[in-house]
Enzyme design. Structure first.
Site, PDB file in Angstrom:
ATOM      1  N   ASP A 116     118.243  99.054 -36.288  1.00  0.00           N
ATOM      2  CA  ASP A 116     116.966  98.970 -35.582  1.00  0.00           C
ATOM      3  C   ASP A 116     115.810  99.482 -36.450  1.00  0.00           C
ATOM      4  OD1 ASP A 116     115.428  98.368 -33.426  1.00  0.00           O
ATOM      5  OD2 ASP A 116     115.831 100.212 -32.334  1.00  0.00           O
TER       6      ASP A 116
HETATM    7  C1  FPP Z   1     116.414  94.642 -36.079  1.00  0.00           C
HETATM    8  O1  FPP Z   1     115.140  95.087 -36.498  1.00  0.00           O
HETATM    9  C2  FPP Z   1     117.026  93.739 -37.096  1.00  0.00           C
HETATM   10  C3  FPP Z   1     117.236  92.393 -36.941  1.00  0.00           C
HETATM   11  C4  FPP Z   1     116.894  91.637 -35.730  1.00  0.00           C
HETATM   12  C5  FPP Z   1     117.815  91.559 -38.017  1.00  0.00           C
HETATM   13  C6  FPP Z   1     118.520  92.329 -39.081  1.00  0.00           C
HETATM   14  C7  FPP Z   1     119.107  91.401 -40.053  1.00  0.00           C
HETATM   15  C8  FPP Z   1     119.403  91.744 -41.304  1.00  0.00           C
HETATM   16  C9  FPP Z   1     119.176  93.099 -41.880  1.00  0.00           C
HETATM   17  C10 FPP Z   1     120.062  90.733 -42.187  1.00  0.00           C
HETATM   18  C11 FPP Z   1     121.546  90.842 -42.005  1.00  0.00           C
HETATM   19  C12 FPP Z   1     122.237  89.768 -42.709  1.00  0.00           C
HETATM   20  C13 FPP Z   1     123.577  89.702 -42.798  1.00  0.00           C
HETATM   21  C14 FPP Z   1     124.182  88.561 -43.490  1.00  0.00           C
HETATM   22  C15 FPP Z   1     124.456  90.733 -42.248  1.00  0.00           C
HETATM   23  P1  FPP Z   1     113.865  94.640 -35.666  1.00  0.00           P
HETATM   24  O2  FPP Z   1     113.401  93.299 -36.188  1.00  0.00           O
HETATM   25  O3  FPP Z   1     114.229  94.659 -34.216  1.00  0.00           O
HETATM   26  O4  FPP Z   1     112.805  95.728 -36.032  1.00  0.00           O
HETATM   27  P2  FPP Z   1     111.930  96.579 -34.995  1.00  0.00           P
HETATM   28  O5  FPP Z   1     112.926  97.360 -34.180  1.00  0.00           O
HETATM   29  O6  FPP Z   1     111.097  97.448 -35.889  1.00  0.00           O
HETATM   30  O7  FPP Z   1     111.118  95.606 -34.189  1.00  0.00           O
END
Ligand code: FPP
Length: 280
Positions: free
Chosen positions: A42
């Site tokens: 997160d």
């Molecule tokens: C949450 O942060 C993260 C995600 C929705 C995507 C995370 C994906 C990756 C790190 C790539 C992974 C790839 C593989 C192949 C495993 P958020 O966007 O919800 O951030 P926030 O909480 O600050 O809004």
């Protein structure tokens, strides 16, 4: 300082870090080592905002943080790592953001099976868990290729939950269990034997065998960054006897010290949790 010297200095710090980590992990390994650690990654977008980057760069840095964390977990001796990479609810984000995360996923999944990748270095079997038909074709094919290419690896397991929610997983498992039981009943009825145990048509074990996550034991620790203590529809069924650790750092800022702290907390609660599991 010229570039060569900077690289030399970086290499030296990395080597020193590796030695220190080995030393700390050898002390930690005197106690019980978690066999399964799960992560809710997160805070990638908040990190991007904080660093004046675009959202995509937050996710990219988040992926590097994941690769480091995988290395630490496997060095420690933890066999299973599971990550919440993309929930079914995340498809409700703007089409541009979904598209950009999917492109990053495809690129990173393809990178996972390259010769020098962490997956090949540590002999990791990769699973993608979730309703994979919700993914676009290039990502789904990349995921299937990665699962096929790593199917013979057995030293460690990485489960990537993508197009996943616990409610979907449980519904899917119940559905498959019922269908399987109905098939069994049909066979018994046509053979003339008949089916007599109508009270418990399906039980907990039937459902667990059909969970996407049946490839791993239940997690010992779930780490969710950004100080959030919600599970957000992740491993709800599997987390009854699990430590939840929620450091306030954003996912791309997570470090080996957070892992050490979580493992110490797990070790402190180990006997109590084992006792609770026995009573369940
Ligand atoms: C949450 O942060 C993260 C995600 C929705 C995507 C995370 C994906 C990756 C790190 C790539 C992974 C790839 C593989 C192949 C495993 P958020 O966007 O919800 O951030 P926030 O909480 O600050 O809004």
């Amino acid at each position: 300082m010229d570039k060569g010297r900077t690289n030399q200095a970086t290499q030296m710090f990395e080597n020193l870090g590796g030695i220190l980590r080995k030393f700390i992990f050898s002390i930690l390994s005197i106690g019980p080592v978690p066999s399964h650690i799960a992560f809710i990654m997160d805070g990638n977008r908040r990190y991007a905002k904080k660093q004046n980057l675009i959202d995509g760069d937050g996710h990219r840095t988040g992926f590097s943080a994941l690769m480091n964390m995988l290395k630490y977990c496997y060095e420690l001796g933890t066999k299973h790592v599971t990550v919440y990479a993309f929930s079914i609810d995340n498809f409700k984000r703007s089409p541009e953001e979904v598209q950009s995360i999917m492109q990053l996923m495809q690129e990173k999944i393809e990178g996972l099976i390259e010769e020098e990748s962490i997956v090949n270095r540590y002999g990791i079997r990769v699973y993608f868990l979730g309703d994979l038909k919700l993914l676009n074709k290039p990502v789904r094919l990349a995921a299937e290729r990665a699962m096929g290419a790593t199917a013979k690896n057995s030293k460690a397991v990485l489960s990537i939950c993508i197009a996943y929610t616990s409610l979907d997983e449980i519904t899917h498992a119940v559905q498959e269990s019922v269908e399987e039981k109905c098939d069994e009943i049909r066979v018994l009825n046509t053979s003339g034997a008949g089916y007599h145990h109508r009270e418990h048509l399906i039980n907990v074990t039937d459902i667990e065998e059909h969970m996407y996550t049946a490839v791993a034991p239940n997690p010992d620790i779930i780490i969710r960054t950004s100080g959030e203590t919600r599970l957000s529809n992740f491993l709800l069924w599997q987390s009854a006897f699990c430590i939840l650790y929620s450091p306030s750092v954003l996912w791309p800022e997570i470090s080996v010290w957070h892992l050490v702290w979580a493992v110490l907390d797990f070790q402190r609660n180990y006997s109590y949790l084992e006792e609770k599991k026995k009573q369940a």
